[in-house]
Design a protein around this motif. Structure first.
Motif, mmCIF file in Angstrom:
data_model
loop_
_atom_site.group_PDB
_atom_site.id
_atom_site.type_symbol
_atom_site.label_atom_id
_atom_site.label_comp_id
_atom_site.label_asym_id
_atom_site.label_seq_id
_atom_site.Cartn_x
_atom_site.Cartn_y
_atom_site.Cartn_z
ATOM 1 N N UNK A 26 35.414 34.441 28.186
ATOM 2 C CA UNK A 26 34.601 33.516 27.397
ATOM 3 C C UNK A 26 33.175 34.049 27.307
ATOM 4 N N UNK A 27 32.543 33.788 26.195
ATOM 5 C CA UNK A 27 31.199 34.321 25.961
ATOM 6 C C UNK A 27 30.224 33.863 27.051
ATOM 7 N N UNK A 28 29.465 34.818 27.574
ATOM 8 C CA UNK A 28 28.446 34.500 28.563
ATOM 9 C C UNK A 28 28.970 34.236 29.965
ATOM 10 N N UNK A 29 30.239 34.579 30.217
ATOM 11 C CA UNK A 29 30.852 34.215 31.505
ATOM 12 C C UNK A 29 31.056 35.416 32.436
ATOM 13 N N UNK A 30 30.277 36.473 32.268
ATOM 14 C CA UNK A 30 30.417 37.642 33.142
ATOM 15 C C UNK A 30 30.216 37.274 34.612
ATOM 16 N N UNK A 31 29.203 36.458 34.900
ATOM 17 C CA UNK A 31 28.912 36.076 36.283
ATOM 18 C C UNK A 31 30.118 35.374 36.904
ATOM 19 N N UNK A 32 30.710 34.437 36.140
ATOM 20 C CA UNK A 32 31.869 33.693 36.647
ATOM 21 C C UNK A 32 33.056 34.624 36.879
ATOM 22 N N UNK A 33 33.207 35.622 36.009
ATOM 23 C CA UNK A 33 34.281 36.609 36.174
ATOM 24 C C UNK A 33 34.127 37.341 37.509
ATOM 25 N N UNK A 34 32.926 37.845 37.800
ATOM 26 C CA UNK A 34 32.731 38.620 39.020
ATOM 27 C C UNK A 34 32.781 37.739 40.275
ATOM 28 N N UNK A 35 32.392 36.469 40.141
ATOM 29 C CA UNK A 35 32.544 35.536 41.265
ATOM 30 C C UNK A 35 34.022 35.326 41.560
ATOM 31 N N UNK A 36 34.822 35.152 40.497
ATOM 32 C CA UNK A 36 36.273 35.005 40.662
ATOM 33 C C UNK A 36 36.871 36.259 41.311
ATOM 34 N N UNK A 37 36.413 37.425 40.863
ATOM 35 C CA UNK A 37 36.934 38.683 41.389
ATOM 36 C C UNK A 37 36.648 38.811 42.882
ATOM 37 N N UNK A 38 35.435 38.480 43.283
ATOM 38 C CA UNK A 38 35.090 38.584 44.710
ATOM 39 C C UNK A 38 35.874 37.566 45.532
ATOM 40 N N UNK A 39 36.047 36.352 45.011
ATOM 41 C CA UNK A 39 36.848 35.336 45.720
ATOM 42 C C UNK A 39 38.296 35.807 45.866
ATOM 43 N N UNK A 40 38.812 36.416 44.806
ATOM 44 C CA UNK A 40 40.200 36.901 44.831
ATOM 45 C C UNK A 40 40.365 38.007 45.868
ATOM 46 N N UNK A 41 39.391 38.903 45.941
ATOM 47 C CA UNK A 41 39.446 39.985 46.920
ATOM 48 C C UNK A 41 39.363 39.429 48.344
ATOM 49 N N UNK A 42 38.551 38.390 48.520
ATOM 50 C CA UNK A 42 38.457 37.743 49.832
ATOM 51 C C UNK A 42 39.789 37.102 50.206
ATOM 52 N N UNK A 43 40.436 36.497 49.224
ATOM 53 C CA UNK A 43 41.720 35.838 49.472
ATOM 54 C C UNK A 43 42.788 36.861 49.875
ATOM 55 N N UNK A 44 42.804 37.991 49.165
ATOM 56 C CA UNK A 44 43.742 39.062 49.514
ATOM 57 C C UNK A 44 43.468 39.557 50.931
ATOM 58 N N UNK A 90 42.308 38.116 53.504
ATOM 59 C CA UNK A 90 42.669 37.232 54.616
ATOM 60 C C UNK A 90 44.186 37.055 54.739
ATOM 61 N N UNK A 91 44.932 37.649 53.810
ATOM 62 C CA UNK A 91 46.394 37.534 53.856
ATOM 63 C C UNK A 91 46.984 38.642 54.724
#
Length: 231
Positions: A189-207, A209-210
């Motif tokens: 979505x337009x202007x959502x780069x920050x949210x994308x990278x926040x999601x990416x870091x959260x996803x990496x954190x989730x991986x 801890x598994x």
């Protein structure tokens, strides 16, 4: 004389590692609309977020490949701690095919380095962000066939996970053919780069801890607010 792979130092060798390649489009069109600056800022956000997670900061191994006027390993694999976010600039065409092949090559090399040193590892990630379409291949030619075969084979045989993020005005129809059928491209979505990278870091954190080999359910990019499924 020691072999090259024996001389390679991997931080936190007693931890399992998740090798992640960020495959970033730096072609000329990324200079429009502030996209290249948003991408540069996103790398800093990613480093800061992952660094705050004690486990992820030890387990995420990051490499950055850019593709624009050339395909460049801008940052070879290292711990997050050793990652200095580069300032990106946009120029050139979109040699996406060559870039994807380079990412797969780096992933395979890194897995071999883990094996040589007895380091356990999660399934690696290749995370591509692009606003265009490949200029070094087209459907049906030999490079296209090689790239799509390797991406689909890698996903099917759990060699890596391949993500494609389409930034306006990316050709999502072509990206859908390149991406694994089970993971179609997500339109940013337009202007959502920050949210994308926040999601990416959260996803990496989730991986991180598994347990290695465990199925990890990631937050849906649509629910996270940054992405939409392209139709």
């Amino acid at each position: 004389m020691a072999k090259l792979e024996d001389r390679i130092e991997i931080a936190n060798p007693h931890q399992p590692h998740c090798a992640t390649v960020l495959l970033l489009d730096t072609s000329g069109s990324m200079s429009e609309g502030g996209k290249i600056n948003a991408l540069t800022n996103g790398l800093t956000i990613f480093k800061e977020d992952v660094s705050k997670d004690d486990l992820a900061s030890k387990r995420v191994d990051l490499s950055v490949i850019t593709f624009g006027d050339s395909v460049t390993v801008t940052h070879d694999f290292s711990s997050i701690e050793e990652f200095e976010p580069p300032v990106l600039s946009a120029d050139g065409y979109t040699p996406m095919g060559e870039a994807i092949l380079k990412a797969i090559e780096l992933i395979e090399q890194r897995k071999q380095q883990y094996k040589n040193k007895g380091i356990d590892y999660y399934r690696p990630w290749i995370f591509m962000i692009t606003d265009g379409e490949p200029t070094d291949m087209e459907p049906g030619d030999s490079k296209w066939n090689e790239v799509t075969r390797k991406v689909h084979d890698g996903e099917n045989n759990k060699k890596f996970m391949f993500f494609a993020v389409a930034v306006e005005p990316a050709n999502t129809e072509l990206l859908r053919q390149i991406a694994p059928p089970n993971r179609p491209p997500i339109r940013l979505k337009e202007g959502k780069f920050k949210d994308l990278f926040t999601w990416l870091s959260k996803s990496q954190s989730k991986v991180s801890t598994s347990k290695v080999g465990e199925q990890v359910v990631l937050e849906n990019p649509v629910a996270a607010g940054w992405g939409e499924i392209s139709t």
